[in-house]
Write a protein that holds these residues in place. Structure first.
Motif, PDB file in Angstrom:
ATOM      1  N   GLU A  54     -25.027 -60.618  -8.301  1.00 22.58           N
ATOM      2  CA  GLU A  54     -24.694 -59.218  -8.609  1.00 22.58           C
ATOM      3  C   GLU A  54     -25.717 -58.246  -8.021  1.00 22.58           C
ATOM      4  N   ILE A 197     -19.193 -63.100  -6.632  1.00 23.90           N
ATOM      5  CA  ILE A 197     -18.612 -62.348  -7.751  1.00 23.90           C
ATOM      6  C   ILE A 197     -17.160 -62.001  -7.415  1.00 23.90           C
ATOM      7  N   TYR A 200     -14.694 -58.333 -12.935  1.00 23.12           N
ATOM      8  CA  TYR A 200     -15.090 -58.237 -14.342  1.00 23.12           C
ATOM      9  C   TYR A 200     -13.892 -57.929 -15.238  1.00 23.12           C
ATOM     10  N   SER A 317     -16.330 -68.513 -15.305  1.00 23.20           N
ATOM     11  CA  SER A 317     -16.829 -67.173 -15.640  1.00 23.20           C
ATOM     12  C   SER A 317     -17.984 -67.282 -16.613  1.00 23.20           C
ATOM     13  N   THR A 334     -17.596 -62.067 -16.408  1.00 22.39           N
ATOM     14  CA  THR A 334     -17.866 -62.017 -14.976  1.00 22.39           C
ATOM     15  C   THR A 334     -17.209 -63.230 -14.341  1.00 22.39           C
ATOM     16  N   PHE A 336     -16.368 -65.530 -11.300  1.00 22.91           N
ATOM     17  CA  PHE A 336     -17.034 -65.799 -10.034  1.00 22.91           C
ATOM     18  C   PHE A 336     -16.431 -67.022  -9.357  1.00 22.91           C
TER      19      PHE A 336
END
Ligand SMILES: [Fe+2]
Length: 421
Positions: A54, A197, A200, A317, A334, A336
């Protein structure tokens, strides 16, 4: 949303030394909640703050929270990671409002006090006053020292691309904090591959923060509450499973392996189960086994108190728990993948992520039951919950028909909360 509630002592009344009956006061008392913040989020524990991916470049930052305290994860010019508290040393303002960004320095807009990315105070406007008529007027006292007024800096630890921080500089190592059993599952997911990433989800769930930990320490409910899981074969009570804890029983891993055989209806008690139901878009379940799984198809890890690490087939996540009062928490997901994923695998992970998040096919159910549980606690705060499935003891298990992980968490909770200061 704060509901008026009776005042409870700091130690709710437990019916026995065990933790198979949890007093509702543990979820409704504001005093207990304040003590939880101090003892779990601000002292002796590592809390999740984010993923290295991030903040890949110098100056990249992410605003997040530990408990109720706003903090900033930032990468310095020398690529070092720092976590500083988002409270100006001057008048206490939460100066950073953006969620993500890139800065050369942090400047509080109120009086332009400015800080290096590691939190050191570098400049104070009018520190030496103003000159007028050959005289100096105002300014900070002569003995004012910049180095005494930096931002609060947290201790930082990273492993496998995941960043943790602690206000407590005397906290044990991250590895000791997790313990070998849980560390093994952590390293299985974060094995050094570079993370990517994907996006969200954010939601505020009107329930006590511990309910989210409990939800992922509860293998009893998925096959009953989550009809989507059951209908499409992702969770069955007879799947091979293991429940593992650290030595202090605060963290846990729910490990399961999807079975292939038998009809789902053979093991399902769910009344809404519909054998003939088909997905409109079968790609939601386009599951491709990955070499790093090494057997289990799903591992859900709870790191107490702040984060859940999710691997449910190809969807991975982190789920960050940020309490907001005794009766609510912000929940940040998050999603990913990995830098070496093919385009196709990224698409697959994103499609499977539809099962999760606030409106997920599966996770919407969890948000609702947590909300309705809190409502029940608030209306009957003198009562207690029953946690007796699989016995009244605490220990690892090789099946899912037990609430042992929840009993384990409260065993740890009691040991910390009941200690005299
Ligand atoms: Fe669930």
């Amino acid at each position: 949303m704060s509901t008026p509630h009776p005042v409870f002592p700091l130690h709710p009344t437990w019916e026995s030394p065990g933790t198979h009956r949890v007093p509702f006061a543990a979820y409704t008392s504001e005093d207990i909640y304040r003590r939880e913040l101090e003892r779990f989020f601000y002292r002796s524990h590592w809390c999740y703050v984010g993923l290295e991916a991030e903040v890949p470049n110098p100056g990249d930052f992410k605003r997040t929270a530990i408990g109720e305290r706003s903090v900033i994860l930032v990468r310095g010019e020398d690529l070092q990671l720092h976590v500083v508290e988002n409270v100006c040393a001057h008048r206490g303002m939460r100066f950073c409002r953006e969620r993500h960004g890139n800065r050369k320095e942090f400047v509080c807009p109120y009086h332009q006090w400015n800080y290096r990315l590691d939190g050191a105070l570098q400049g104070v406007p009018f520190r030496r006053g103003v000159k007028q008529d050959g005289k100096v007027h105002g300014g900070m006292p002569a003995d004012f020292k910049l180095e005494e007024h930096g931002l609060t800096r947290l201790k930082v630890a990273t492993r496998g691309g995941v960043v943790f921080a602690s206000f407590d500089h005397g906290v044990e190592s991250l590895e000791d904090f997790m313990g070998p059993a849980i560390l093994g599952y952590f390293d299985r997911l974060f094995n050094g591959r570079k993370l990517k990433i994907l996006g969200y989800n954010r939601q505020r769930i009107p329930g006590n923060w511990k309910l989210m930990q409990e939800n992922i320490k509860d293998p009893y409910h998925p096959g009953l509450l989550h009809t989507w899981f059951v209908t499409f074969g992702l969770w069955r009570a007879d799947n091979r499973a293991e429940l593992k804890m650290d030595a202090r029983h605060r963290h846990a891993a729910m490990v399961s392996t999807r079975g292939e055989a038998k009809k789902q209806s053979d093991v399902s008690n769910v009344s809404s189960f519909k054998a003939g139901m088909q997905l409109e878009d079968p790609r939601f379940l386009d599951i491709v086994p990955e070499p790093w799984w090494g057997g289990p198809t799903a591992v859900m890890t709870t790191l107490f108190p702040s984060v859940i690490l999710q691997q449910q087939v190809n969807s991975v996540s982190t789920r960050h728990i940020q309490p907001v009062g005794h009766d609510a928490f912000d929940f940040e997901w998050t999603h990913f993948g990995f830098e070496d994923d093919t385009e196709e695998m990224t698409e697959r992970r994103l499609r499977q992520a539809n099962l999760f998040g606030p409106a997920g096919f599966v996770s919407a159910d969890d948000g609702e039951v947590i909300e309705f549980s809190q409502q029940g606690f608030e209306q009957k705060p003198f009562h207690r919950a029953l946690v007796e499935l699989g016995g009244r003891e605490v220990g690892d298990a090789d099946h899912m028909v037990t609430e042992t992980l929840i009993r384990g968490m409260y065993e740890y909770w009691r040991s910390v909360m009941e200690k005299e200061d």
